[in-house]
Design a protein around this motif. Structure first.
Motif, PDB file in Angstrom:
ATOM      1  N   ILE A  22      48.791 -27.048  -2.125  1.00 46.83           N
ATOM      2  CA  ILE A  22      50.156 -26.535  -2.115  1.00 46.83           C
ATOM      3  C   ILE A  22      50.116 -25.178  -2.813  1.00 46.83           C
ATOM      4  O   ILE A  22      49.591 -25.061  -3.922  1.00 46.83           O
ATOM      5  CB  ILE A  22      51.116 -27.492  -2.835  1.00 46.83           C
ATOM      6  N   ARG A  23      50.645 -24.172  -2.177  1.00 47.34           N
ATOM      7  CA  ARG A  23      50.543 -22.801  -2.694  1.00 47.34           C
ATOM      8  C   ARG A  23      51.932 -22.295  -3.089  1.00 47.34           C
ATOM      9  O   ARG A  23      52.868 -22.327  -2.277  1.00 47.34           O
ATOM     10  CB  ARG A  23      49.927 -21.895  -1.631  1.00 47.34           C
ATOM     11  N   ILE A  24      52.056 -21.841  -4.321  1.00 47.28           N
ATOM     12  CA  ILE A  24      53.314 -21.276  -4.815  1.00 47.28           C
ATOM     13  C   ILE A  24      53.052 -19.843  -5.267  1.00 47.28           C
ATOM     14  O   ILE A  24      52.136 -19.596  -6.067  1.00 47.28           O
ATOM     15  CB  ILE A  24      53.880 -22.098  -5.991  1.00 47.28           C
ATOM     16  N   VAL A  25      53.830 -18.923  -4.757  1.00 45.60           N
ATOM     17  CA  VAL A  25      53.769 -17.522  -5.194  1.00 45.60           C
ATOM     18  C   VAL A  25      55.102 -17.196  -5.857  1.00 45.60           C
ATOM     19  O   VAL A  25      56.154 -17.355  -5.241  1.00 45.60           O
ATOM     20  CB  VAL A  25      53.517 -16.557  -4.022  1.00 45.60           C
ATOM     21  N   SER A  26      55.068 -16.767  -7.093  1.00 43.86           N
ATOM     22  CA  SER A  26      56.303 -16.511  -7.834  1.00 43.86           C
ATOM     23  C   SER A  26      56.309 -15.124  -8.456  1.00 43.86           C
ATOM     24  O   SER A  26      55.278 -14.645  -8.941  1.00 43.86           O
ATOM     25  CB  SER A  26      56.475 -17.555  -8.949  1.00 43.86           C
ATOM     26  N   LYS A  27      57.484 -14.510  -8.465  1.00 43.97           N
ATOM     27  CA  LYS A  27      57.652 -13.304  -9.266  1.00 43.97           C
ATOM     28  C   LYS A  27      57.615 -13.698 -10.728  1.00 43.97           C
ATOM     29  O   LYS A  27      57.944 -14.825 -11.103  1.00 43.97           O
ATOM     30  CB  LYS A  27      58.997 -12.633  -8.952  1.00 43.97           C
ATOM     31  N   ILE A  28      57.198 -12.775 -11.580  1.00 47.23           N
ATOM     32  CA  ILE A  28      57.257 -13.003 -13.012  1.00 47.23           C
ATOM     33  C   ILE A  28      58.431 -12.214 -13.582  1.00 47.23           C
ATOM     34  O   ILE A  28      58.897 -11.229 -12.996  1.00 47.23           O
ATOM     35  CB  ILE A  28      55.944 -12.617 -13.711  1.00 47.23           C
ATOM     36  N   VAL A  29      58.946 -12.681 -14.701  1.00 51.76           N
ATOM     37  CA  VAL A  29      60.080 -12.014 -15.341  1.00 51.76           C
ATOM     38  C   VAL A  29      59.577 -10.744 -16.014  1.00 51.76           C
ATOM     39  O   VAL A  29      58.633 -10.780 -16.819  1.00 51.76           O
ATOM     40  CB  VAL A  29      60.740 -12.931 -16.385  1.00 51.76           C
ATOM     41  N   GLU A  30      60.181  -9.620 -15.676  1.00 52.07           N
ATOM     42  CA  GLU A  30      59.779  -8.352 -16.271  1.00 52.07           C
ATOM     43  C   GLU A  30      60.441  -8.178 -17.634  1.00 52.07           C
ATOM     44  O   GLU A  30      61.618  -8.450 -17.804  1.00 52.07           O
ATOM     45  CB  GLU A  30      60.149  -7.194 -15.335  1.00 52.07           C
ATOM     46  N   GLY A  31      59.678  -7.728 -18.588  1.00 54.68           N
ATOM     47  CA  GLY A  31      60.203  -7.536 -19.939  1.00 54.68           C
ATOM     48  C   GLY A  31      59.246  -8.090 -20.971  1.00 54.68           C
ATOM     49  O   GLY A  31      58.265  -8.759 -20.649  1.00 54.68           O
TER      50      GLY A  31
END
Length: 374
Positions: free
Chosen positions: A239-248
């Motif tokens: 199962i593949r999950i691609v997520s943005k990361i929180v900037e800051g």
């Protein structure tokens, strides 16, 4: 495109990916699941542009192709079929024929070319960890994430990698939870990133008790590949999950952790949890505190309100220090106690105005809780 798939396997695959679909009216494609045929199965993919998730389900392929269909609608339709095989066939550019026994549906989809492409992740940083270990760590801290949209950096969990340890941290400004574990392979370049709350929630749903999860990190995204261990589900591969990361930049949380609280009590976790839950039943929004009345070898948990009266319970502990009376939001005590599995925990405190600390005896977990005014 034409394929035949077991109804239970199809339903299981759709169940893996429908949690992240978006309801944006301006982008109907984000409500759809991308269905692509591969040599020995179909790949299902959904995205809300912040998170993308895909999985592969074994199927009998007759013709290659792809299409997108409304994800939640398709999950509901497949879930309503009786056990057996489902035949899916693309007819023309976007019309699909779905047959299961005597049931037939002819939905209109959106061409796969309109579906957002997967962002490229360079894989500058990669390692793996046991799924069960990561699931336990996330459970240990995720309740402490902030829900204040104005403090977006705190709306998630910090992942920190330093030498041979991975640490997870979450805080909402009134409590802070952190959990760490040694990794089998040391990290040459210490690094960290913040995963948004939605990704944390999705990981909690996807992680199993066995098997590995692999990470790859780029400047703005992180990829998780979760090994599938349930052969009966029809899932194959990862199962593949691609997520943005929180900037800051995450706050310098280590300064919040008391270096020497002075007083230490070891207590049975379930006993304390039960006593606080019971006392909390008489609290209200106006009187939202439970009080820990600490004396020699005893903790008495009390609470009161004009509406419900008073509650109290005494617990025997090993303690010979000074007496203290400290008030806390009961949820700030029960959340970490529920998340842990250890039989006993350690409570450390300095006085009634300083933060209290709940931790495990091996100190791999701790939760700092700010007291309330009595």
């Amino acid at each position: 495109m034409k394929f035949k798939i077991n109804r239970d396997h199809f339903a299981a695959g759709l169940g893996q990916v429908t949690n992240v679909v978006s309801n944006r009216l301006s982008l109907p494609i984000l409500s759809n699941v991308l269905i692509e045929t591969e040599n020995d199965g179909i790949r299902l993919t959904t995205t809300n542009l912040d998170i993308r998730i895909s999985c592969k389900i074994k199927a009998e392929i007759f013709d290659m192709g792809s299409i997108t269909l409304p994800a939640k609608w398709l999950k509901d339709i497949v879930g309503g079929f009786k056990s057996g095989d489902v035949l899916v066939e693309l007819q023309g550019e976007n019309r699909v024929k779905i047959t299961a026994g005597s049931s037939k549906f002819n939905p209109i989809g959106i061409p796969a070319n309109d579906f957002p492409n997967e962002p490229k992740v360079g894989g500058e940083f990669a390692f793996e960890i046991e799924q069960g270990d990561l699931a336990t760590m996330i459970k240990s801290v995720s309740y402490a994430q902030s829900t204040d949209e104005n403090r977006y950096v705190l709306n998630g969990v910090l992942f920190s990698f330093n030498e041979d340890k991975i640490a997870l941290v979450a805080t909402d400004g009134r409590r802070l939870a952190t959990c760490e574990k040694k990794m089998p392979v040391s990290v040459e370049n210490p690094t960290q990133f913040i995963l948004p709350a939605k990704t944390i929630s999705e990981l909690q749903k996807q992680l199993g008790s066995s098997g590995k999860i692999r990470f790859a990190l780029s400047e703005r995204q992180v990829v998780f590949e979760i090994g599938v261990t349930d052969e009966n589900s029809g899932l194959v591969g990862d199962i593949r999950i691609v997520s943005k990361i929180v900037e800051g930049n995450y706050p310098q949380y280590k300064g919040v952790i008391p270096k020497d609280s002075g007083n230490r009590i070891e207590i049975e976790r379930e006993d304390l949890l039960g006593a606080v839950l019971q006392a909390a039943k008489v609290t209200t929004d106006k009187n939202s505190s439970v009080v820990l009345n600490i004396s020699a070898n005893t903790i008495e948990i009390t609470a009161s309100s004009a509406e419900y009266g008073e509650a109290s319970d005494k617990l025997a502990v090993r303690y010979e220090g000074p007496e203290a009376r400290i008030a806390f939001n009961p949820q700030f005590i029960t959340d970490p106690l529920k998340a842990l599995a250890q039989d006993s925990v350690v409570f450390e405190f300095k006085d009634d105005l300083s933060p209290g600390v709940f931790k495990t005896k091996d100190e791999s977990f701790l939760c700092v809780v700010m007291p309330q005014r009595k």
